[in-house]
Design a protein around this motif. Structure first.
Motif, PDB file in Angstrom:
ATOM      1  N   LYS A 215       0.829  -1.213   0.000  1.00 32.99           N
ATOM      2  CA  LYS A 215       0.000   0.000   0.000  1.00 32.99           C
ATOM      3  C   LYS A 215       0.863   1.263   0.000  1.00 32.99           C
ATOM      4  O   LYS A 215       0.545   2.229  -0.661  1.00 32.99           O
ATOM      5  CB  LYS A 215      -0.911   0.003   1.232  1.00 32.99           C
ATOM      6  CG  LYS A 215      -1.872   1.188   1.254  1.00 32.99           C
ATOM      7  CD  LYS A 215      -2.861   1.145   2.408  1.00 32.99           C
ATOM      8  CE  LYS A 215      -3.731   2.409   2.410  1.00 32.99           C
ATOM      9  NZ  LYS A 215      -4.592   2.467   3.602  1.00 32.99           N
ATOM     10  N   LYS A 216       1.953   1.205   0.709  1.00 31.78           N
ATOM     11  CA  LYS A 216       2.766   2.403   0.867  1.00 31.78           C
ATOM     12  C   LYS A 216       4.235   2.021   1.067  1.00 31.78           C
ATOM     13  O   LYS A 216       4.535   1.020   1.699  1.00 31.78           O
ATOM     14  CB  LYS A 216       2.278   3.167   2.121  1.00 31.78           C
ATOM     15  CG  LYS A 216       2.404   4.666   2.032  1.00 31.78           C
ATOM     16  CD  LYS A 216       1.353   5.242   1.099  1.00 31.78           C
ATOM     17  CE  LYS A 216       1.570   6.705   0.784  1.00 31.78           C
ATOM     18  NZ  LYS A 216       0.586   7.157  -0.230  1.00 31.78           N
TER      19      LYS A 216
ATOM     20  N   VAL B 184       2.939   7.433   8.504  1.00 29.99           N
ATOM     21  CA  VAL B 184       1.887   7.161   7.511  1.00 29.99           C
ATOM     22  C   VAL B 184       1.657   5.657   7.418  1.00 29.99           C
ATOM     23  O   VAL B 184       0.519   5.191   7.326  1.00 29.99           O
ATOM     24  CB  VAL B 184       2.273   7.756   6.136  1.00 29.99           C
ATOM     25  CG1 VAL B 184       1.357   7.218   5.034  1.00 29.99           C
ATOM     26  CG2 VAL B 184       2.225   9.272   6.188  1.00 29.99           C
TER      27      VAL B 184
ATOM     28  N   ASN C  97       0.894   4.101  11.430  1.00 27.98           N
ATOM     29  CA  ASN C  97      -0.412   4.420  12.017  1.00 27.98           C
ATOM     30  C   ASN C  97      -1.590   4.082  11.105  1.00 27.98           C
ATOM     31  O   ASN C  97      -2.726   4.411  11.426  1.00 27.98           O
ATOM     32  CB  ASN C  97      -0.475   5.903  12.388  1.00 27.98           C
ATOM     33  CG  ASN C  97       0.500   6.254  13.509  1.00 27.98           C
ATOM     34  OD1 ASN C  97       0.824   5.390  14.339  1.00 27.98           O
ATOM     35  ND2 ASN C  97       0.984   7.480  13.531  1.00 27.98           N
ATOM     36  N   ASP C  98      -1.310   3.448   9.981  1.00 26.71           N
ATOM     37  CA  ASP C  98      -2.406   3.116   9.066  1.00 26.71           C
ATOM     38  C   ASP C  98      -3.064   1.807   9.507  1.00 26.71           C
ATOM     39  O   ASP C  98      -2.459   0.737   9.437  1.00 26.71           O
ATOM     40  CB  ASP C  98      -1.846   2.971   7.644  1.00 26.71           C
ATOM     41  CG  ASP C  98      -2.935   2.672   6.617  1.00 26.71           C
ATOM     42  OD1 ASP C  98      -4.026   2.196   7.015  1.00 26.71           O
ATOM     43  OD2 ASP C  98      -2.707   2.924   5.430  1.00 26.71           O
TER      44      ASP C  98
ATOM     45  N   GLU D 269      -5.207  -0.029   8.145  1.00 26.36           N
ATOM     46  CA  GLU D 269      -5.432  -1.026   7.088  1.00 26.36           C
ATOM     47  C   GLU D 269      -4.183  -1.882   6.848  1.00 26.36           C
ATOM     48  O   GLU D 269      -4.265  -3.043   6.459  1.00 26.36           O
ATOM     49  CB  GLU D 269      -5.843  -0.323   5.790  1.00 26.36           C
ATOM     50  CG  GLU D 269      -6.560  -1.274   4.811  1.00 26.36           C
ATOM     51  CD  GLU D 269      -6.437  -0.828   3.350  1.00 26.36           C
ATOM     52  OE1 GLU D 269      -6.942  -1.551   2.485  1.00 26.36           O
ATOM     53  OE2 GLU D 269      -5.822   0.209   3.069  1.00 26.36           O
TER      54      GLU D 269
END
Lengths: 420, 420
Positions: free
Chosen positions: A36-37, A60, A63-64, A66
């Motif tokens: 995702k990132k 980012v 703390n995500d 998902e």
């Protein structure tokens, strides 16, 4: 356990390993995993992936809610520990390749796994693509493991191979390794044995349930090996390797070290040349098992990370059986080692520290001896790696206390003396 | 998962493997396992264990509700299947070493595992002490496995080593293997390749999720290999091994066979000599991984059985991920093989069945050629293993369709023709 588990990955690092992983996960739908990132350090570097994938803010990812898996393939140890520990605390499973970070933080990492019940996998941290951690953890999970020996650093193995086979001197061989990408610009971590001993600390945990620090393990690298040592090796029909070794002694304690070693041609480790890695596992009944493959580099590392990610789909975690379910083992330096020492001057060698000397050669500029020394003497002192002195273990170097007493007595008897 | 699980074992078979196991379990308290009863065939044989341990009635074990694990190390295939299937139906977990039984009953055994949800482990059935099943199942559990090659039969490997290195003929080498206990009195199962192909059927399931029968796999043994073949090998700087191979082709299907093969000196499998076994696993990123160890004999077999027993304490089971969770793979014989054929008479060779011949030697009594043949031709016909004809694969023997069309076209063009 289910195959439907969807892994949503936050990746730290987009160097060769990170980018390789990104490509494979893209190509392999069946893995049911998507990145995702990606967190990177330098926002301005051109990347082979869409811009919106990247961030320079680690929170980012951390703390995500998902993101359920954090994969960490960065180079620096302390940021890696922050990422791994925060991810676990935030309920994410973690895959890491940072051997130095892991070796330096074993107690904290074990505690975090117990507290969170989450998976923390790091097969890539030792021997990269060779599944040695997983095999020690799963297959050699009983207490019948006699010993493990391994070549766990490709750079030093490449240098030793070239010194031996092409008669290059240390500097030439190092330069060649650097040109081919097998050694870093600053080769100290590899050459002085730090990388190997980091890996050995990790393997000691999975082989014997020993939670140790680098400082607990007797080690050095190949920094003092000279062409003259390779010449002696060739004369004696022996090769030189930087070998990690751990062995359960008769008293139940574990001897562990990473030191240069002479190996015979029929030793499995002599098969391991150039940048390759290999490990020999010896157990009560299986005799010797040999695992061999690429121990470093972007693809082998990505491959190990991938296998760990894949295992997360089935909720795999290390159980540290030997630590938690068996009597954990203890390290000891109470044993003797048969060593070869080469040096420029006899004054550099405290001869009284050797139990005995069974061979000495003073005929050329580079002098050498073969003798027996207590492991504790090496652990507590530095003379054997100073002044360009080079120590190389003999094949089958470990001599346990019981045996040495017999030998001592015998040699004294031969000298016409008698002890009890 | 718990370490407190107490395993109460019913053991079938008290030959060298069974007795070895009994001794180890006795010595290793931490395994938390005890043998309650041993079922034997011959009640009158003197055994190194208390009389009350033994029974000749298999139901004493199979119907004992206290016994939760059945370990089966007998030689006969059908009784072994009865024991394993009844034990599973009766709610017991099972460890087995019977490769022939397993290879012959894959579908029933898979069904029983699904129905009962119980563990059925059989690491000892392929390469004994080398954890190749466990690694294929756990570590190479994604669909990135390019191929696997292995030497899985120690008897034939011993014979080939002696023919090659000591220039013994086949019969002398076989006799020596028998005298040393590396080959059975009736060596057919080993020599003709049956033992190896049984193991290969098992490995195909764990490597690719293929449920096959021995008849589905192209195979032969070393029964037709002659001293003259070894001589040709030496001339070409190649050694001969009996190699099991499975490879995912470009069309996504799997080529699988067990055939004699010429291997180069830098092939990992050339390291495997005498009674040893070895496997090379090739995957997308890890490059080649090599696993090596003792593949037969009482201790290595007992060691694998022991690791399986140990895994039962943690409720380990094979998940057959590639069969159940991925698109299962299909075997194919639609590919070409580059082969060496040696024979006594040209009339034995149907030359029209070869795609082309690129080398032929008629100068001595034993003639030979090197050419390319379709795998299906070998699968469906027997000429290549009759009349003393000996077939040995070339190194890198698999030629896929696409490539051969190009080569065909090129050779026709060279001959002044043109095809489209």
């Amino acid at each position: 356990m289910s195959n439907d588990k969807q892994l949503v990955i936050g990746l730290f690092g987009f160097g060769v390993v990170g980018e390789g992983l990104y490509k494979v996960l893209h190509q392999t739908e069946s893995l049911n995993a998507r990145i995702k990132k990606v967190c990177i350090k330098n926002a301005n570097k051109k990347r082979n992936a869409p811009d919106e994938l990247f961030t320079t803010d680690r929170d980012v990812i951390l703390n995500d809610p998902e993101i359920n898996v954090v994969v960490e393939v960065i180079n620096e140890s302390e940021p890696a520990f922050y990422i791994v520990s925060t991810a676990l605390k935030n309920g994410k499973e973690v895959v890491s390749a940072s051997k130095k970070m892991i070796a330096e933080h074993l107690p904290e990492l074990l505690k975090l796994q117990t507290e969170t019940g989450l998976s923390f996998l790091y097969e890539a941290s030792a021997c990269a693509s060779i599944p040695v951690i997983r095999n020690l953890e799963e297959y050699y999970d009983n207490d019948l493991l006699h010993g493990i020996r391994g070549i766990v650093n490709g750079s030093t193995n490449y240098i030793l191979t070239k010194m031996f086979e092409e008669k290059l001197d240390f500097k030439q061989a190092l330069l060649q390794a650097q040109q081919l990408g097998f050694a870093e610009a600053d080769p100290t971590l590899d050459v002085d044995g730090w990388d190997a001993v980091n890996k050995w600390v990790i393997l000691l945990l999975h082989a014997y349930g020993v939670v140790s620090k680098v400082e607990d393990v007797l080690f050095t690298g190949i920094q003092n090996i000279q062409g003259a040592d390779a010449t002696v090796g060739r004369e004696k029909n022996l090769e030189i390797r930087l070998v990690g070794q751990a062995k359960k002694l008769q008293n139940g304690k574990v001897a562990a070290f990473v030191l240069p070693q002479f190996v015979k041609h029929d030793d499995h480790l002599s098969f391991v040349k150039n940048e390759y890695n290999g490990a020999v596992v010896e157990s009560s009944f299986a005799d010797k098992q040999f695992f061999y493959g690429k121990g470093a580099g972007s693809f082998p590392t990505a491959s190990a990370v991938l296998s760990d990610i894949s295992a997360l789909r089935y909720d795999y975690k290390y159980e540290y059986k030997k630590l938690y379910y068996h009597q954990p083992n203890e390290l000891t330096t109470d044993y003797y080692l048969k060593v070869y020492l080469s040096f420029d001057d006899w004054d550099f060698i405290p001869k009284e520290k050797l139990e005995w000397i069974e061979e000495w050669h003073a005929e050329s500029d580079r002098k050498y001896l073969v003798g027996v020394v207590h492991a504790n003497e090496l652990k507590q002192n530095n003379w054997w790696r100073e002044n360009g002195t080079s120590l190389i273990l003999s094949p089958e170097p470990i001599i346990e206390d019981v045996e040495i007493r017999k030998l001592k007595k015998k040699s004294l008897e031969l000298a016409g003396l008698n002890i009890n």
